[in-house]
Design a protein around this motif. Structure first.
Motif, PDB file in Angstrom:
ATOM      1  N   SER A 181      10.689  20.301 -10.443  1.00 21.10           N
ATOM      2  CA  SER A 181       9.793  19.146 -10.613  1.00 21.10           C
ATOM      3  C   SER A 181      10.140  18.045  -9.616  1.00 21.10           C
ATOM      4  N   ILE A 182      11.429  17.776  -9.473  1.00 24.64           N
ATOM      5  CA  ILE A 182      11.877  16.747  -8.522  1.00 24.64           C
ATOM      6  C   ILE A 182      11.477  17.132  -7.108  1.00 24.64           C
ATOM      7  N   ASN A 183      11.696  18.380  -6.726  1.00 24.94           N
ATOM      8  CA  ASN A 183      11.342  18.831  -5.374  1.00 24.94           C
ATOM      9  C   ASN A 183       9.842  18.722  -5.125  1.00 24.94           C
ATOM     10  N   THR A 184       9.046  19.054  -6.120  1.00 22.62           N
ATOM     11  CA  THR A 184       7.588  18.970  -5.981  1.00 22.62           C
ATOM     12  C   THR A 184       7.141  17.532  -5.762  1.00 22.62           C
ATOM     13  N   VAL A 185       7.688  16.633  -6.551  1.00 23.61           N
ATOM     14  CA  VAL A 185       7.312  15.222  -6.430  1.00 23.61           C
ATOM     15  C   VAL A 185       7.782  14.655  -5.094  1.00 23.61           C
ATOM     16  N   GLU A 186       8.989  15.009  -4.655  1.00 20.58           N
ATOM     17  CA  GLU A 186       9.481  14.549  -3.352  1.00 20.58           C
ATOM     18  C   GLU A 186       8.549  14.993  -2.234  1.00 20.58           C
ATOM     19  N   ALA A 187       8.061  16.230  -2.316  1.00 19.59           N
ATOM     20  CA  ALA A 187       7.132  16.729  -1.295  1.00 19.59           C
ATOM     21  C   ALA A 187       5.838  15.921  -1.305  1.00 19.59           C
ATOM     22  N   ARG A 188       5.350  15.558  -2.494  1.00 18.68           N
ATOM     23  CA  ARG A 188       4.125  14.749  -2.570  1.00 18.68           C
ATOM     24  C   ARG A 188       4.350  13.358  -1.988  1.00 18.68           C
ATOM     25  N   ILE A 189       5.534  12.779  -2.235  1.00 18.68           N
ATOM     26  CA  ILE A 189       5.838  11.450  -1.699  1.00 18.68           C
ATOM     27  C   ILE A 189       5.847  11.499  -0.168  1.00 18.68           C
ATOM     28  N   ARG A 190       6.505  12.507   0.396  1.00 11.39           N
ATOM     29  CA  ARG A 190       6.580  12.614   1.857  1.00 11.39           C
ATOM     30  C   ARG A 190       5.203  12.850   2.472  1.00 11.39           C
ATOM     31  N   ALA A 191       4.357  13.567   1.778  1.00 13.72           N
ATOM     32  CA  ALA A 191       2.995  13.784   2.285  1.00 13.72           C
ATOM     33  C   ALA A 191       2.184  12.494   2.253  1.00 13.72           C
ATOM     34  N   ALA A 192       2.423  11.675   1.225  1.00 13.24           N
ATOM     35  CA  ALA A 192       1.678  10.414   1.090  1.00 13.24           C
ATOM     36  C   ALA A 192       2.200   9.343   2.033  1.00 13.24           C
ATOM     37  N   VAL A 193       3.532   9.286   2.196  1.00 15.92           N
ATOM     38  CA  VAL A 193       4.170   8.275   3.057  1.00 15.92           C
ATOM     39  C   VAL A 193       5.179   9.008   3.943  1.00 15.92           C
ATOM     40  N   PRO A 194       4.774   9.426   5.144  1.00 15.71           N
ATOM     41  CA  PRO A 194       5.661  10.240   5.998  1.00 15.71           C
ATOM     42  C   PRO A 194       6.988   9.584   6.348  1.00 15.71           C
ATOM     43  N   THR A 195       7.039   8.259   6.352  1.00 11.21           N
ATOM     44  CA  THR A 195       8.307   7.592   6.687  1.00 11.21           C
ATOM     45  C   THR A 195       9.316   7.666   5.543  1.00 11.21           C
ATOM     46  N   ALA A 196       8.881   8.091   4.357  1.00 10.76           N
ATOM     47  CA  ALA A 196       9.797   8.217   3.212  1.00 10.76           C
ATOM     48  C   ALA A 196      10.630   9.482   3.397  1.00 10.76           C
ATOM     49  N   ARG A 197      11.709   9.364   4.128  1.00 10.55           N
ATOM     50  CA  ARG A 197      12.522  10.526   4.487  1.00 10.55           C
ATOM     51  C   ARG A 197      13.756  10.697   3.601  1.00 10.55           C
ATOM     52  N   VAL A 198      14.211   9.606   2.993  1.00  7.90           N
ATOM     53  CA  VAL A 198      15.377   9.683   2.101  1.00  7.90           C
ATOM     54  C   VAL A 198      14.897   9.308   0.708  1.00  7.90           C
ATOM     55  N   ILE A 199      14.906  10.293  -0.201  1.00  9.53           N
ATOM     56  CA  ILE A 199      14.345  10.084  -1.531  1.00  9.53           C
ATOM     57  C   ILE A 199      15.372  10.482  -2.587  1.00  9.53           C
ATOM     58  N   TYR A 200      15.594   9.591  -3.541  1.00 13.25           N
ATOM     59  CA  TYR A 200      16.466   9.862  -4.681  1.00 13.25           C
ATOM     60  C   TYR A 200      15.660   9.632  -5.957  1.00 13.25           C
ATOM     61  N   LEU A 201      15.454  10.707  -6.725  1.00 16.07           N
ATOM     62  CA  LEU A 201      14.747  10.599  -7.995  1.00 16.07           C
ATOM     63  C   LEU A 201      15.721  10.914  -9.131  1.00 16.07           C
ATOM     64  N   HIS A 230       0.829  -1.207   0.000  1.00 12.48           N
ATOM     65  CA  HIS A 230       0.000   0.000   0.000  1.00 12.48           C
ATOM     66  C   HIS A 230       0.864   1.258   0.000  1.00 12.48           C
ATOM     67  N   ASP A 231       2.041   1.208   0.641  1.00 10.76           N
ATOM     68  CA  ASP A 231       2.942   2.355   0.608  1.00 10.76           C
ATOM     69  C   ASP A 231       3.581   2.517  -0.777  1.00 10.76           C
ATOM     70  N   VAL A 232       3.931   1.399  -1.402  1.00 13.61           N
ATOM     71  CA  VAL A 232       4.481   1.456  -2.756  1.00 13.61           C
ATOM     72  C   VAL A 232       3.462   2.085  -3.706  1.00 13.61           C
ATOM     73  N   ALA A 233       2.192   1.671  -3.580  1.00 15.42           N
ATOM     74  CA  ALA A 233       1.143   2.234  -4.432  1.00 15.42           C
ATOM     75  C   ALA A 233       0.977   3.731  -4.182  1.00 15.42           C
ATOM     76  N   ALA A 234       1.067   4.144  -2.904  1.00 12.83           N
ATOM     77  CA  ALA A 234       0.928   5.565  -2.576  1.00 12.83           C
ATOM     78  C   ALA A 234       2.081   6.381  -3.152  1.00 12.83           C
ATOM     79  N   ILE A 235       3.289   5.817  -3.120  1.00  9.98           N
ATOM     80  CA  ILE A 235       4.453   6.509  -3.691  1.00  9.98           C
ATOM     81  C   ILE A 235       4.309   6.635  -5.200  1.00  9.98           C
ATOM     82  N   GLU A 236       3.896   5.546  -5.838  1.00  5.57           N
ATOM     83  CA  GLU A 236       3.717   5.584  -7.295  1.00  5.57           C
ATOM     84  C   GLU A 236       2.673   6.623  -7.693  1.00  5.57           C
TER      85      GLU A 236
END
Length: 333
Positions: A277-297, A226-232
């Motif tokens: 664009s990368i920063n915007t998407v990272e912010a959306r990922i963190r909002a969807a899955v708060p534990t996603a603290r380290v993100i590399y796009l 469910h977290d993978v789906a939220a990130i996608e």
């Protein structure tokens, strides 16, 4: 999972087990019951285990270093694995040894007959309060999961460990009460040995379950489906990127998820636009899955031909005979 909830459950279990261990040792010294000795060692092992969990939680909070750039979050898994080893050896194997010894020397309980029963009943009451605290704290984060699924899939090890330890302690106390009571009724020390053996088998089983689950965490587990789906969804919800070419997730600690993804970017000649664009998407990922603290796009160019070749990225599909750096699957190909 709430770290405070896990700490509360650990402290409750620690206080209960210290008190129980003392009373059990007194009962053993007065009666010589092997069930009481096995339960005493069990409570001492549990007390030490709760100390290890508290130590692991404290050490996991250390800041990242150049040698450990992702921090020390997994140290909680290490100490949880040590707990399973202690429970197996100090608790389970000792109880089985004591059962064998008692079976070879079948002394009954000849004095202080009321002491072991009284102590065991009191221990059951104290352990019930500890178990109740662990259940209450677990319910705050368990949601709709079954208890089996919660223990198997929880990323923070403390509550599952305390739950299994408390459950084992309660069942072990019932086994000890059975062995002691039957020994008092029949005067035959074999019943005491049987109760002790039941405690040993129980502790070995629980220790094996804990070892299997914590080993999986130590090896590294990815996000739940469910977290993978939220990130996608967070990546593809906006106009920034067309799709995810591939993605991997990994828990760096119970409350820190790393997300690494190669994403298909539209044609863009402006690095600043791409960075935004990368920063915007990272912010959306963190909002969807708060534990996603380290993100590399990593932005890339998607190619259907490359995907059929198994890479998905135009930059990874070389044209036969082309110079290094040339790639198949240019946009529009």
């Amino acid at each position: 999972m709430s770290a405070n909830g896990g700490t509360k459950a650990i402290v409750a279990a620690l206080l209960a087990n210290v008190g129980i261990a003392v009373t059990k040792f007194v009962a053993f010294l007065l009666t010589g019951s092997s069930s009481m000795l096995a339960e005493s060692i069990h409570s001492v092992a549990d007390s030490g285990n709760q100390g290890l969990l508290l130590l692991g939680g404290k050490r996991a909070k250390r800041a990242a270093t150049p040698q450990h750039p992702f921090g020390y979050g997994r140290e909680r898994y290490v100490y949880a694995f040590i707990v399973s080893i202690v429970l197996f050896s100090v608790g389970g194997l000792f109880a089985l040894y004591e059962a064998y010894h008692k079976w070879s020397h079948k002394e009954g309980i000849t004095e202080w007959h009321w002491v072991p029963v009284t102590v065991l009943v009191a221990a059951i009451i104290m352990e019930t309060f500890s178990f109740r605290t662990a259940i209450k704290e677990s319910n705050l984060v368990r949601g709709n999961q079954s208890w089996v699924h919660f223990v198997r899939r929880a990323k923070a090890p403390e509550l599952p460990v305390v739950l299994l330890e408390d459950l084992g302690a309660l069942v072990g106390l019932v086994f000890a009460l059975f062995g002691v009571t039957m020994t008092l009724i029949t005067g035959n020390g074999e019943w005491d040995a049987v109760g002790t053996a039941m405690i040993g088998v129980l502790l070995v089983v629980i220790a094996v379950v804990l070892a299997i689950e914590t080993k999986s965490l130590l090896l590294g587990e990815g996000a739940e489906a469910h977290d993978v789906a939220a990130i996608e969804k967070a990546v593809t919800d906006g106009p920034e990127f067309e799709r995810i070419i591939h993605m991997k997730t990994l828990y760096l600690g119970p409350e820190e998820l790393m997300v690494a993804a190669k994403v298909a970017a539209p044609a863009c000649e402006n690095a600043e636009v791409l960075a935004r664009s990368i920063n915007t998407v990272e912010a959306r990922i963190r909002a969807a899955v708060p534990t996603a603290r380290v993100i590399y796009l990593e932005p890339d160019i998607y190619s259907a031909a490359a995907e059929r070749a198994g890479t998905g990225s135009a930059a990874h599909t070389a044209v036969p005979g082309s110079e290094p750096g040339e790639a198949a699957g240019r946009p529009g190909s």
